[in-house]
Motif scaffolding. Structure first.
Motif, PDB file in Angstrom:
ATOM      1  N   UNK A 111       0.815  -1.216   0.000  1.00  0.00           N
ATOM      2  CA  UNK A 111       0.000   0.000   0.000  1.00  0.00           C
ATOM      3  C   UNK A 111       0.846   1.263   0.000  1.00  0.00           C
ATOM      4  N   UNK A 112       2.088   1.153   0.462  1.00  0.00           N
ATOM      5  CA  UNK A 112       2.966   2.324   0.496  1.00  0.00           C
ATOM      6  C   UNK A 112       3.221   2.889  -0.894  1.00  0.00           C
ATOM      7  N   UNK A 113       3.140   2.035  -1.888  1.00  0.00           N
ATOM      8  CA  UNK A 113       3.356   2.468  -3.267  1.00  0.00           C
ATOM      9  C   UNK A 113       2.034   2.765  -3.977  1.00  0.00           C
ATOM     10  N   UNK A 114       1.028   3.103  -3.188  1.00  0.00           N
ATOM     11  CA  UNK A 114      -0.253   3.499  -3.752  1.00  0.00           C
ATOM     12  C   UNK A 114      -1.020   2.364  -4.398  1.00  0.00           C
ATOM     13  N   UNK A 115      -0.747   1.113  -3.995  1.00  0.00           N
ATOM     14  CA  UNK A 115      -1.432  -0.012  -4.606  1.00  0.00           C
ATOM     15  C   UNK A 115      -0.962  -0.316  -6.009  1.00  0.00           C
ATOM     16  N   UNK A 116       0.115   0.356  -6.436  1.00  0.00           N
ATOM     17  CA  UNK A 116       0.593   0.201  -7.811  1.00  0.00           C
ATOM     18  C   UNK A 116       1.027  -1.240  -8.102  1.00  0.00           C
ATOM     19  N   UNK A 117       1.570  -1.914  -7.081  1.00  0.00           N
ATOM     20  CA  UNK A 117       2.123  -3.246  -7.305  1.00  0.00           C
ATOM     21  C   UNK A 117       1.348  -4.335  -6.565  1.00  0.00           C
ATOM     22  N   UNK A 118       0.200  -4.000  -6.045  1.00  0.00           N
ATOM     23  CA  UNK A 118      -0.561  -4.967  -5.270  1.00  0.00           C
ATOM     24  C   UNK A 118      -1.302  -5.914  -6.209  1.00  0.00           C
ATOM     25  N   UNK A 119      -0.997  -7.184  -6.107  1.00  0.00           N
ATOM     26  CA  UNK A 119      -1.598  -8.207  -6.969  1.00  0.00           C
ATOM     27  C   UNK A 119      -2.240  -9.288  -6.100  1.00  0.00           C
ATOM     28  N   UNK A 120      -3.243  -9.919  -6.673  1.00  0.00           N
ATOM     29  CA  UNK A 120      -3.911 -10.990  -5.942  1.00  0.00           C
ATOM     30  C   UNK A 120      -3.098 -12.283  -5.979  1.00  0.00           C
ATOM     31  N   UNK A 121      -2.398 -12.517  -7.074  1.00  0.00           N
ATOM     32  CA  UNK A 121      -1.663 -13.776  -7.199  1.00  0.00           C
ATOM     33  C   UNK A 121      -0.436 -13.747  -6.305  1.00  0.00           C
ATOM     34  N   UNK A 122      -0.232 -14.817  -5.546  1.00  0.00           N
ATOM     35  CA  UNK A 122       0.848 -14.818  -4.576  1.00  0.00           C
ATOM     36  C   UNK A 122       2.228 -14.797  -5.218  1.00  0.00           C
ATOM     37  N   UNK A 123       2.330 -15.153  -6.494  1.00  0.00           N
ATOM     38  CA  UNK A 123       3.622 -15.096  -7.154  1.00  0.00           C
ATOM     39  C   UNK A 123       4.144 -13.667  -7.202  1.00  0.00           C
ATOM     40  N   UNK A 124       3.260 -12.710  -7.395  1.00  0.00           N
ATOM     41  CA  UNK A 124       3.657 -11.308  -7.446  1.00  0.00           C
ATOM     42  C   UNK A 124       4.050 -10.809  -6.053  1.00  0.00           C
ATOM     43  N   UNK A 125       3.377 -11.287  -5.032  1.00  0.00           N
ATOM     44  CA  UNK A 125       3.740 -10.881  -3.677  1.00  0.00           C
ATOM     45  C   UNK A 125       5.116 -11.427  -3.318  1.00  0.00           C
ATOM     46  N   UNK A 126       5.390 -12.655  -3.707  1.00  0.00           N
ATOM     47  CA  UNK A 126       6.721 -13.213  -3.479  1.00  0.00           C
ATOM     48  C   UNK A 126       7.786 -12.375  -4.179  1.00  0.00           C
TER      49      UNK A 126
END
Length: 478
Positions: A111-126
């Motif tokens: 959220x610190x980046x304004x949700x720009x990189x927030x993804x539902x798929x856990x691969x992106x979170x990793x």
């Protein structure tokens, strides 16, 4: 030597549905600079050699120019070395807890980046956690190297407990004492500039955790204190304002608590006003409401013509004053990195620190004082500007362009100083006296000539008076 864990390995180590994962309420504002500010000088907001965080990472920006991707990728080897140095040699058992800690705060960091990189798929979170972990370890190693270089000078202003703790930190092995010898000085300078860009940040909680592991801290409180020492070394090296090492240490204390990232800490240090009482360590922040309208201030030469003396002193940008015809301003080192530093401070204050006008007030005041290269020359002679890089024309051009696309607002303190200076300049008698002083009394030989002329005139009058007395006495006797 083992490689840095891949996204798939991270997914196996720390599954995204881990019960320890919680949503952190605090946000760490790291955002893109608005277009009106970026359009003036786009290169001042982009890293030169070092990409920190996802906003300028080639892995998260498919449209990034190829030459920038190659430049940023060259630093990845040093990031990998820092990771391996921390976890593969010194603290291999801390790797998984460190990654778990980052996953606990992943929602807040995304959220610190304004949700720009927030993804539902856990691969992106990793992938995101992978990037933050790598960059935070590199920043910790970079700060450690910088502190070790400046420790012989900083320890003269440190307490005995701080010296003991810092000595232990300097004995721990880390990246840069080994590898920085092969890095050119211009590259080292560019790296220090890049970690203070608004768009080139990672949340400070990640850096603190990396410092705790890298410096082998026994507690979070010790990690906080070490971070303060690291930031003090960074501030003393890069800040444009002249401040003693003791004042820098005072300013940094307790700033790490609640700070968002390194840029936020640098902003707070620049805007701090240290209590002048030598036994006090209380820090004062000007948080009063701003003044919506500002009248123009006279330029430096106009002020000088009115008899006001300009004086530079050691302090932050909030430590300005006007007293008895003397305007005291903080000394500032103007170099090739000054414009980059101030533009990022303006963007951060204008977009996030909206209740503060410290940086904008200072820059507008300096913009009023500097109209021509002659104004710069006067400020250099008054030791307000020191170590000016380039010609006076370039320095004047830089100051006149910094405030473009910003509102001309003053904080109450700056407004008060501005109004008193303007009132002082309106007196014609002060201007006449100042001109007379500069023309006749500013040079020793002029003073000597004036005193000789005055003595000769007095002597002539005395002779004339004595002659008249003798003439009157002779006339009475006759």
């Amino acid at each position: 030597m083992a490689e840095f864990p891949t996204s798939e390995e991270l997914r196996l180590l720390i599954p995204c549905d881990d019960p320890m994962t919680t949503k952190e309420e605090q946000l760490y504002p790291i955002f893109r600079v608005p277009a009106p500010l970026r359009s003036i000088a786009p290169e001042k907001f982009s890293p030169q050699v070092l990409s920190i965080g996802p906003l300028h990472s080639p892995a998260w920006n498919s449209e990034m120019p190829q030459h920038l991707c190659s430049i940023y990728s060259e630093m990845d080897q040093y990031k990998l070395i820092s990771w391996r140095k921390i976890f593969r040699e010194d603290m291999p058992d801390q790797e998984v807890p460190f990654l778990r800690f980052l996953h606990q705060h992943k929602h807040a960091m995304l959220a610190s980046y304004g949700g720009r990189f927030e993804k539902d798929h856990k691969r992106h979170i990793d992938k995101f956690v992978n990037l933050v972990a790598l960059d935070s370890c590199f920043v910790a190693s970079l700060l450690h190297w910088l502190f070790q270089e400046d420790f012989p000078y900083l320890k003269q202003k440190m307490s005995m407990d701080e010296i003991i703790m810092a000595t232990k930190v300097c004995t721990t092995a880390h990246l840069f004492p080994i590898y920085s010898r092969n890095l050119p000085r211009p590259l080292q300078k560019a790296m220090l500039e890049d970690i203070l860009l608004l768009e080139n940040q990672v949340p400070l909680i990640a850096v603190k955790q990396a410092i705790k592991i890298e410096s082998k801290c026994r507690s979070d409180e010790e990690a906080e204190k070490i971070l303060e020492l690291f930031v003090a070394a960074l501030a003393h090296r890069v800040l444009p304002f002249s401040r003693s090492r003791r004042n820098v240490l005072y300013s940094v204390k307790r700033l790490s608590v609640g700070a968002y990232h390194l840029m936020d800490m640098m902003y707070s240090i620049v805007c701090m006003q240290v209590d002048p009482h030598p036994t006090s360590e209380i820090l004062h922040i000007n948080s009063a409401p701003f003044e919506p309208t500002v009248r123009g201030m006279p330029s430096s030469n106009r002020i000088y013509m009115s008899g006001i003396k300009l004086r530079g002193h050691w302090g932050s940008l909030n430590e300005i004053s006007f007293d008895n015809g003397k305007l005291f301003l903080p000394k500032i080192h103007v170099g090739d990195d000054t414009e980059r530093y101030f533009r990022n401070l303006i963007a951060y204050e204008s977009c996030f620190k909206t209740d503060r006008l410290d940086v904008v007030s200072y820059l507008h005041l300096m913009d009023f004082l500097i109209d021509t290269p002659e104004d710069v020359s006067l400020l250099v002679e008054s030791k307000v500007i020191t170590e000016a890089i380039g010609s006076n024309e370039k320095v004047a051009e830089m100051w006149n362009s910094l405030c473009r696309n910003t509102m001309c607002l003053f904080s109450p303190k700056y407004k008060d100083v501005s109004e008193r200076v303007q009132h002082y300049c309106k007196s014609p008698w002060r201007m006449m006296w100042a001109e007379f002083y500069r023309s006749n009394l500013s040079k020793p030989w002029l003073v000597a000539s004036l005193l000789s002329a005055a003595a000769l005139l007095i002597l002539t009058l005395l002779i004339l008076w004595y002659t008249v007395l003798i003439y009157n006495n002779d006339k009475k006797q006759s």
